[in-house]
Design a protein around this motif. Structure first.
Motif, PDB file in Angstrom:
ATOM      1  N   GLY A   1       0.808  -1.215   0.000  1.00 29.42           N
ATOM      2  CA  GLY A   1       0.000   0.000   0.000  1.00 29.42           C
ATOM      3  C   GLY A   1       0.839   1.262   0.000  1.00 29.42           C
ATOM      4  O   GLY A   1       0.573   2.206  -0.745  1.00 29.42           O
ATOM      5  N   ILE A   2       1.874   1.291   0.846  1.00 29.86           N
ATOM      6  CA  ILE A   2       2.727   2.466   0.927  1.00 29.86           C
ATOM      7  C   ILE A   2       3.456   2.713  -0.385  1.00 29.86           C
ATOM      8  O   ILE A   2       3.477   3.837  -0.910  1.00 29.86           O
ATOM      9  N   LEU A   3       4.044   1.654  -0.922  1.00 30.94           N
ATOM     10  CA  LEU A   3       4.862   1.813  -2.123  1.00 30.94           C
ATOM     11  C   LEU A   3       4.038   1.738  -3.398  1.00 30.94           C
ATOM     12  O   LEU A   3       4.300   2.468  -4.364  1.00 30.94           O
ATOM     13  N   GLY A   4       3.030   0.867  -3.425  1.00 34.66           N
ATOM     14  CA  GLY A   4       2.167   0.795  -4.591  1.00 34.66           C
ATOM     15  C   GLY A   4       1.410   2.090  -4.803  1.00 34.66           C
ATOM     16  O   GLY A   4       1.128   2.494  -5.938  1.00 34.66           O
ATOM     17  N   ALA A   5       1.081   2.772  -3.701  1.00 35.03           N
ATOM     18  CA  ALA A   5       0.401   4.061  -3.817  1.00 35.03           C
ATOM     19  C   ALA A   5       1.242   5.053  -4.600  1.00 35.03           C
ATOM     20  O   ALA A   5       0.716   5.887  -5.342  1.00 35.03           O
ATOM     21  N   ARG A   6       2.551   4.972  -4.440  1.00 34.67           N
ATOM     22  CA  ARG A   6       3.432   5.887  -5.175  1.00 34.67           C
ATOM     23  C   ARG A   6       3.334   5.658  -6.678  1.00 34.67           C
ATOM     24  O   ARG A   6       3.327   6.607  -7.465  1.00 34.67           O
ATOM     25  N   ILE A   7       3.257   4.393  -7.072  1.00 35.40           N
ATOM     26  CA  ILE A   7       3.180   4.073  -8.497  1.00 35.40           C
ATOM     27  C   ILE A   7       1.841   4.530  -9.068  1.00 35.40           C
ATOM     28  O   ILE A   7       1.771   5.219 -10.083  1.00 35.40           O
ATOM     29  N   VAL A   8       0.756   4.148  -8.383  1.00 33.87           N
ATOM     30  CA  VAL A   8      -0.589   4.439  -8.880  1.00 33.87           C
ATOM     31  C   VAL A   8      -0.890   5.931  -8.837  1.00 33.87           C
ATOM     32  O   VAL A   8      -1.397   6.503  -9.799  1.00 33.87           O
TER      33      VAL A   8
END
Length: 407
Positions: free
Chosen positions: A139-146
């Motif tokens: 969630g923390i890192l995937g949020a950056r991509i999305v």
């Protein structure tokens, strides 16, 4: 725990924690749109973290009293409401209010983790925690991509709108898909909150909490500040390109998913030490951001591997040591996490404005060294023959189960 339950809880954790960190790759356009000065944009992350801190103390202990399925569903609905307010905010104070509400109820993450720990057999607790908490890092890192990609297409507000829809949908799904818990406790809310305060006097809890503080302050220093130098000279990357660095972090974090199994085998203490050495070393590579993106990627992978390995090991030790207070214990532990993340987020933007990337890089390395020193000191204290070891495992005020995990 079934595979479907593990997956659902991991997704709940991922979406909830993304609501707090979604602003990291879009700090600059958020600040520009809402009139917030550049040296203060870190507050878009810090406000959510402070709301999260309040929720850890006031809301997470409810998991030791009430049906966690209902709590998970209700808190997800309120996260969705806060995100919707942020997406529609016409001025900065409205956005800050929405982020505070979303952060307050994003502690559904800790309710989900405690739920996973409480329904797991002892020999599988580390494995299940590893899977569920991997959702946090995703969630923390995937949020950056999305969010980086969405911001490029439709602006920063679309990031919060999409997360609001996801949180609302997961709230409904959780209510119907998760099994109901039967609670037989007769304690009152005040008693549970007071037991949280007593935890802060216990050696295993306090040492693991301090490690978490330094760990996530270092983590926040990287991820809340990295967008600023990447957006400037010599790289001039877009929000979408900056968001792609989350893939490197995601690879590192998922690589550490096995750390839960290592904990089940009794190696949580050694895993923590090795991972903290790796965390310190990662800043040597991250500090080269000004001239090498390749070294930055290596450092990001190493840092996120180390953070996830330590985080899973910490929670495995604490939920084993305080088995009848999983929600309260996880909530108290995450107070350190929240304070660390908020400190890192605010300090890194201020340091970058005055000292360039060298300031945050030195800070991140210093915080990593503090975490390693805390772990080493805790091992010496736990091995001291003067430390009482008489209490049986599983009581809310006992440290004896967790001591073996340091060795």
């Amino acid at each position: 725990m079934s595979r479907g339950t593990r997956l659902l809880l991991a997704v709940v954790c991922g979406v909830a924690v993304a609501s707090v960190y979604a602003g990291q790759p879009v700090l600059e356009p958020m600040g520009r749109d809402l009139g917030v000065p550049r040296d203060s944009v870190g507050w878009f992350v810090a406000v959510g973290q402070l709301g999260y801190l309040a929720g850890l103390v006031l809301l997470v202990p409810l998991g030791d009293l009430l049906d966690r399925r209902r709590l998970i569903a209700a808190h997800l609905g309120l996260v969705a409401a806060g995100l919707a307010v942020t997406a529609a905010a016409p001025v900065a104070w409205v956005a800050f209010g929405g982020l505070a509400v979303a952060g307050l109820f994003a502690v559904v993450v800790q309710t989900a983790v405690a739920y996973a720990a409480s329904i797991s057999p002892p020999g599988e607790r580390g494995r299940n925690l590893g899977v569920v908490t991997s959702g946090v890092v995703v969630g923390i890192l995937g949020a950056r991509i999305v969010t980086g990609s969405l911001a490029d297409l439709w602006g920063w507000r679309s990031c919060y709108l999409v997360l609001a829809v996801l949180a609302a949908a997961l709230g409904v799904l959780s209510f119907f898909a998760l099994p109901t818990e039967t609670r037989t406790e007769t304690e009152r809310y005040g008693q549970v909150v007071r037991s949280l305060g007593r935890l802060f006097t216990r050696p295993v809890f306090l040492s693991r909490g301090l490690i978490a503080f330094f760990l996530f302050a270092s983590f926040g220093t990287l991820w809340s500040g990295m967008a600023l130098p990447l957006a400037g000279a010599p790289w001039h990357l877009s929000e979408a390109q900056i968001g792609l660095f989350g893939i490197a972090g995601l690879a590192g974090a998922l690589g550490a998913a096995r750390s839960g199994r290592w904990g089940d085998s009794g190696h949580a203490g050694r895993v923590t030490g090795v991972a903290l050495v790796l965390l310190l070393g990662s800043w040597l590579a991250i500090g080269q951001l000004g001239w090498s993106l390749a070294l930055l990627i290596v450092g990001v992978v190493a840092l996120d591997f180390a953070v996830q390995a330590v985080h899973v090991s910490n929670q495995h030790i604490l939920t084993t040591t305080y088995a009848d207070r999983t929600s309260t214990t996880i909530g108290g532990y995450m107070v350190f996490y929240s304070l660390g993340s908020a400190s890192g987020a605010t300090a890194t933007t201020a340091l970058f404005d005055s000292a360039g990337w060298t300031g945050p890089a030195v800070l991140g390395a210093a915080l990593s060294l503090c975490a390693l020193a805390t772990w080493a000191l805790a091992r010496r204290v736990v091995r001291s023959p003067s430390l009482p070891l008489a209490s049986p495992c599983g009581t809310a005020i006992n440290d004896s189960c967790g001591q073996g995990a340091y060795r």
